[in-house]
Write a protein that holds these residues in place. Sequence first.
Motif, PDB file in Angstrom:
ATOM      1  N   MET A   1       0.840  -1.167   0.000  1.00 20.39           N
ATOM      2  CA  MET A   1       0.000   0.000   0.000  1.00 20.39           C
ATOM      3  C   MET A   1       0.893   1.241   0.000  1.00 20.39           C
ATOM      4  SD  MET A   1      -2.825   1.171   2.821  1.00 20.39           S
ATOM      5  CE  MET A   1      -3.669  -0.363   2.651  1.00 20.39           C
ATOM      6  N   ILE A   2       0.610   2.154  -0.884  1.00 17.02           N
ATOM      7  CA  ILE A   2       1.406   3.382  -0.977  1.00 17.02           C
ATOM      8  C   ILE A   2       0.726   4.470  -0.155  1.00 17.02           C
ATOM      9  CG2 ILE A   2       2.243   5.180  -2.527  1.00 17.02           C
ATOM     10  CD1 ILE A   2       2.349   3.008  -4.707  1.00 17.02           C
ATOM     11  N   ASP A   3       1.470   5.075   0.753  1.00 18.87           N
ATOM     12  CA  ASP A   3       0.941   6.154   1.574  1.00 18.87           C
ATOM     13  C   ASP A   3       1.108   7.503   0.892  1.00 18.87           C
ATOM     14  OD1 ASP A   3      -0.040   7.109   4.282  1.00 18.87           O
ATOM     15  OD2 ASP A   3       1.819   8.261   4.046  1.00 18.87           O
ATOM     16  N   HIS A   4       2.261   7.730   0.274  1.00 17.79           N
ATOM     17  CA  HIS A   4       2.491   8.977  -0.446  1.00 17.79           C
ATOM     18  C   HIS A   4       3.670   8.794  -1.399  1.00 17.79           C
ATOM     19  CE1 HIS A   4       5.107   9.335   3.095  1.00 17.79           C
ATOM     20  NE2 HIS A   4       5.932  10.014   2.297  1.00 17.79           N
ATOM     21  N   THR A   5       3.784   9.707  -2.338  1.00 15.71           N
ATOM     22  CA  THR A   5       4.869   9.671  -3.307  1.00 15.71           C
ATOM     23  C   THR A   5       5.249  11.101  -3.658  1.00 15.71           C
ATOM     24  OG1 THR A   5       5.584   8.697  -5.412  1.00 15.71           O
ATOM     25  CG2 THR A   5       3.354   9.580  -5.341  1.00 15.71           C
ATOM     26  N   GLY A   6       6.390  11.260  -4.308  1.00 16.54           N
ATOM     27  CA  GLY A   6       6.811  12.589  -4.694  1.00 16.54           C
ATOM     28  C   GLY A   6       8.029  12.547  -5.586  1.00 16.54           C
ATOM     29  N   PHE A   7       8.361  13.699  -6.126  1.00 15.99           N
ATOM     30  CA  PHE A   7       9.538  13.799  -6.981  1.00 15.99           C
ATOM     31  C   PHE A   7      10.026  15.235  -7.010  1.00 15.99           C
ATOM     32  CE2 PHE A   7       6.147  14.920  -9.819  1.00 15.99           C
ATOM     33  CZ  PHE A   7       6.689  15.718 -10.813  1.00 15.99           C
ATOM     34  N   THR A   8      11.197  15.430  -7.607  1.00 17.23           N
ATOM     35  CA  THR A   8      11.826  16.739  -7.722  1.00 17.23           C
ATOM     36  C   THR A   8      11.787  17.170  -9.186  1.00 17.23           C
ATOM     37  OG1 THR A   8      13.278  16.155  -5.893  1.00 17.23           O
ATOM     38  CG2 THR A   8      13.936  18.034  -7.252  1.00 17.23           C
TER      39      THR A   8
END
Length: 132
Positions: free
Chosen positions: A1-8
Motif C-alpha cells: 500500500m502506498i501512503d504517499h509519493t513525490g519527486f523533484t
Amino acid sequence: MIDHTGFTPSDYDRTKAFYTQALAPIGYTLLMELPASVTGGTDVAGFGEAPKPDFWLARATADKPAHSPTLHFAFRVNTRGAVDAFYQAALQAGGKDNGAPGIRAHYHPDYYGAFVRDPDGHNIEVVCHDPA
C-alpha cells in the motif's frame, strides 16, 4: 500500500502551478507548503484530498537535483467525467496530450483513462475502473 509519493521537478514553481490546475478537477488541492527552513533541506508542496497530502513536489537543490528519468503517476477517480475534466484542465495548464480519455480494454473492459505529459515530460494518468 502506498501512503504517499513525490519527486523533484526541473522547475518547482512551474510544476506546482501545473499540478494545482491539472489535479483540481479530481479533487486534489495544494494542502501544504513547507519551506526549507522547516524541512531542513528544501521547499516542498503537498497535494491531496483533505486532510492529508499524498503527492509531493520538492524544489531541486545541489544535494538533491531534479530527476531526469520519466516517471508515471496514475490517480484513481470514481467517474469517467472526472477523467475527462482532468484531461482538459491538464491541457489548459500546459500539459501535452499522451492519450485522450477513452477505454483501454487491453487492461480490462471498464478501464477508462487519460494521459498527459507534465512540464518535465512525466506521464500523468487519471483512471476510472468503474462501468459507465
